[in-house]
Design an enzyme around this catalytic site. Structure first.
Site, PDB file in Angstrom:
ATOM      1  N   HIS A  19       0.819  -1.213   0.000  1.00 26.33           N
ATOM      2  CA  HIS A  19       0.000   0.000   0.000  1.00 26.33           C
ATOM      3  C   HIS A  19       0.855   1.266   0.000  1.00 26.33           C
ATOM      4  CE1 HIS A  19      -3.341  -2.751   1.749  1.00 26.33           C
ATOM      5  NE2 HIS A  19      -3.318  -2.779   0.440  1.00 26.33           N
ATOM      6  N   HIS A  42      -7.811  -8.143  -7.779  1.00 26.48           N
ATOM      7  CA  HIS A  42      -8.083  -8.979  -6.599  1.00 26.48           C
ATOM      8  C   HIS A  42      -8.275  -8.025  -5.424  1.00 26.48           C
ATOM      9  CE1 HIS A  42      -6.070 -11.635  -9.424  1.00 26.48           C
ATOM     10  NE2 HIS A  42      -6.510 -12.678  -8.740  1.00 26.48           N
ATOM     11  N   SER A 100      -6.675  -2.105  -0.446  1.00 28.32           N
ATOM     12  CA  SER A 100      -6.283  -1.314  -1.615  1.00 28.32           C
ATOM     13  C   SER A 100      -7.446  -0.531  -2.240  1.00 28.32           C
ATOM     14  CB  SER A 100      -5.602  -2.214  -2.653  1.00 28.32           C
ATOM     15  OG  SER A 100      -6.339  -3.397  -2.885  1.00 28.32           O
ATOM     16  N   GLU A 118     -13.567  -8.975  -7.365  1.00 24.82           N
ATOM     17  CA  GLU A 118     -13.370  -9.814  -6.175  1.00 24.82           C
ATOM     18  C   GLU A 118     -14.257 -11.042  -6.326  1.00 24.82           C
ATOM     19  OE1 GLU A 118     -11.363 -10.141  -3.423  1.00 24.82           O
ATOM     20  OE2 GLU A 118     -12.620 -11.906  -3.128  1.00 24.82           O
ATOM     21  N   ASP A 144     -13.688 -13.291 -11.848  1.00 24.05           N
ATOM     22  CA  ASP A 144     -12.254 -13.565 -11.909  1.00 24.05           C
ATOM     23  C   ASP A 144     -11.550 -12.325 -12.479  1.00 24.05           C
ATOM     24  OD1 ASP A 144      -9.708 -14.435 -12.417  1.00 24.05           O
ATOM     25  OD2 ASP A 144     -10.291 -15.913 -13.936  1.00 24.05           O
ATOM     26  N   GLY A 145     -10.683 -11.729 -11.676  1.00 19.83           N
ATOM     27  CA  GLY A 145     -10.011 -10.506 -12.106  1.00 19.83           C
ATOM     28  C   GLY A 145      -9.091 -10.719 -13.304  1.00 19.83           C
ATOM     29  N   ASP A 165      -3.005  -8.567  -7.281  1.00 23.95           N
ATOM     30  CA  ASP A 165      -2.652  -8.971  -5.912  1.00 23.95           C
ATOM     31  C   ASP A 165      -3.374 -10.274  -5.540  1.00 23.95           C
ATOM     32  OD1 ASP A 165      -1.814  -8.875  -3.251  1.00 23.95           O
ATOM     33  OD2 ASP A 165      -3.358  -7.431  -2.658  1.00 23.95           O
TER      34      ASP A 165
HETATM   35  N1  SAM Z   1      -5.788  -6.196  -2.907  1.00 23.14           N
HETATM   36  C1  SAM Z   1      -6.314  -6.351  -1.559  1.00 23.14           C
HETATM   37  C2  SAM Z   1      -5.686  -5.301  -0.669  1.00 23.14           C
HETATM   38  O1  SAM Z   1      -4.517  -4.938  -0.884  1.00 23.14           O
HETATM   39  O2  SAM Z   1      -6.354  -4.831   0.244  1.00 23.14           O
HETATM   40  C3  SAM Z   1      -6.066  -7.721  -1.001  1.00 23.14           C
HETATM   41  C4  SAM Z   1      -6.414  -8.848  -1.904  1.00 23.14           C
HETATM   42  S1  SAM Z   1      -6.143 -10.453  -1.261  1.00 23.14           S
HETATM   43  C5  SAM Z   1      -4.430 -10.612  -1.247  1.00 23.14           C
HETATM   44  C6  SAM Z   1      -6.600 -11.441  -2.633  1.00 23.14           C
HETATM   45  C7  SAM Z   1      -8.104 -11.435  -2.903  1.00 23.14           C
HETATM   46  O3  SAM Z   1      -8.343 -12.046  -4.180  1.00 23.14           O
HETATM   47  C8  SAM Z   1      -8.932 -12.246  -1.922  1.00 23.14           C
HETATM   48  O4  SAM Z   1      -9.934 -11.428  -1.381  1.00 23.14           O
HETATM   49  C9  SAM Z   1      -9.547 -13.371  -2.760  1.00 23.14           C
HETATM   50  O5  SAM Z   1     -10.865 -13.698  -2.361  1.00 23.14           O
HETATM   51  C10 SAM Z   1      -9.554 -12.766  -4.129  1.00 23.14           C
HETATM   52  N2  SAM Z   1      -9.505 -13.690  -5.277  1.00 23.14           N
HETATM   53  C11 SAM Z   1      -8.950 -14.934  -5.357  1.00 23.14           C
HETATM   54  N3  SAM Z   1      -8.964 -15.364  -6.638  1.00 23.14           N
HETATM   55  C12 SAM Z   1      -9.518 -14.366  -7.380  1.00 23.14           C
HETATM   56  C13 SAM Z   1      -9.764 -14.182  -8.768  1.00 23.14           C
HETATM   57  N4  SAM Z   1      -9.425 -15.123  -9.661  1.00 23.14           N
HETATM   58  N5  SAM Z   1     -10.327 -13.031  -9.173  1.00 23.14           N
HETATM   59  C14 SAM Z   1     -10.670 -12.064  -8.283  1.00 23.14           C
HETATM   60  N6  SAM Z   1     -10.459 -12.168  -6.966  1.00 23.14           N
HETATM   61  C15 SAM Z   1      -9.878 -13.296  -6.514  1.00 23.14           C
END
Ligand code: SAM
Length: 281
Positions: A19, A42, A100, A118, A144-145, A165
């Site tokens: 961050h 993500h 984030s 997400e 899916d991101g 992320d």
């Molecule tokens: N970016 C966030 C932050 O910095 O506050 C933290 C994200 S965390 C490390 C990863 C997130 O990705 C989780 O909430 C998880 O549920 C989500 N996730 C997992 N696979 C994903 C995908 N294919 N597409 C989108 N989100 C996904």
């Protein structure tokens, strides 16, 4: 498999590095009037309460944001970062740590747009609640991101900051990141891409960085912050890194000045260290 919940890790050393770098990139991007998109593939839940629930279980924030919060002699960029976290805690107590999406929402201008992906149903629900009625420039998708980003690049203004992320709970995430970057650069070569990764005693993180370099990037920056020696049993995360493609030219200097203090405040033993490498054109 969607077992990862970021709340367990909210405000830890890895969030601080990620961050802090994100803040520097957005602050720089704000210097030019032209609007941009912030894309978070993500996104997580957006905001975390530290004194209850998952975040309180292991209290990872206690060795992450907390030592910065209580430090009186931070350098200016780290002080600005703590001020940003303080703005989410107006009563002066460290109770909330922003993810984030909320950090970005705090920093982008009214003309910029935020696109969040997400996949976890519960975290997506919390994310939607956190942004409810707040801002019409934010679009949230339970998708899916890695797939979602394909449909939105390039952004109309041809300016974007992208945070990638993933949880890396599935080792395929490392390859997915490389493929995502390759395809994204084909669609939109001039975007700024930030990739977070964990430092682990397994080959995938290093291979991912090697594969990113093989994409013949013109401008990149790689920073890592190890907080301790890798564990004797071979398990666990001993630090994390950020790989930035098309970074602001100012980023290396800010990191050179700030990372020694992060090592001092977040390091757990004498193997705590940072590494910084870049080629900025
Ligand atoms: N970016 C966030 C932050 O910095 O506050 C933290 C994200 S965390 C490390 C990863 C997130 O990705 C989780 O909430 C998880 O549920 C989500 N996730 C997992 N696979 C994903 C995908 N294919 N597409 C989108 N989100 C996904």
């Amino acid at each position: 498999m969607l077992s990862y919940r970021h709340a367990f890790h909210a405000g830890n050393h890895a969030d601080v590095l990620k961050h802090f770098v994100l803040m520097q990139v957005l602050a720089y991007t704000n210097q030019k009037d032209k609007p941009y998109w912030y894309i978070d593939t993500h996104a997580g839940a957006g905001m975390y309460q530290l004194n209850t629930g998952y975040a309180a279980q292991n209290a990872e924030f206690a060795s992450g944001i907390a030592p910065l919060w209580y430090e009186n002699a931070l350098n200016q960029p780290l002080n600005d970062f703590v001020a940003l976290i303080q703005s989410f805690n107006p009563d002066g107590k460290l109770t909330y740590y922003p993810g984030s999406p909320c950090i970005a929402q705090n920093l982008v201008r009214a003309t910029d747009k935020i696109r969040l992906f997400e996949l976890h149903p519960n975290d997506c629900k919390i994310l939607l609640e956190n942004f409810k009625g707040k801002d019409r420039t934010v679009k949230i998708e339970k998708q899916d991101g890695f797939a979602g980003i394909k449909a939105i690049l390039p952004p109309p203004s041809r300016r974007a900051v992208v945070l990638i992320d993933p949880p890396y709970e599935e080792k395929q995430d490392y390859q997915r990141v490389v493929t995502c970057i390759k395809e994204s650069l084909e669609r939109f070569a001039t975007g700024t891409y930030l990739i977070w990764y964990p430092q682990l005693q397994r080959p995938e993180p290093e291979h991912m960085i090697q594969h990113l370099h093989k994409l013949n990037l013109k401008s990149w920056l790689h920073v890592s912050l190890s907080i301790e020696a890798p564990a004797a049993d071979g398990f666990g995360m001993f630090g994390s890194g950020m790989f930035v493609i098309n970074p602001p030219w100012t980023l290396a200097k800010v990191l050179e000045e700030s990372l020694p203090q992060l090592v001092e405040l977040l390091g757990k033993d004498n193997q705590a260290q940072f590494n910084l490498d870049y080629e900025i054109n």
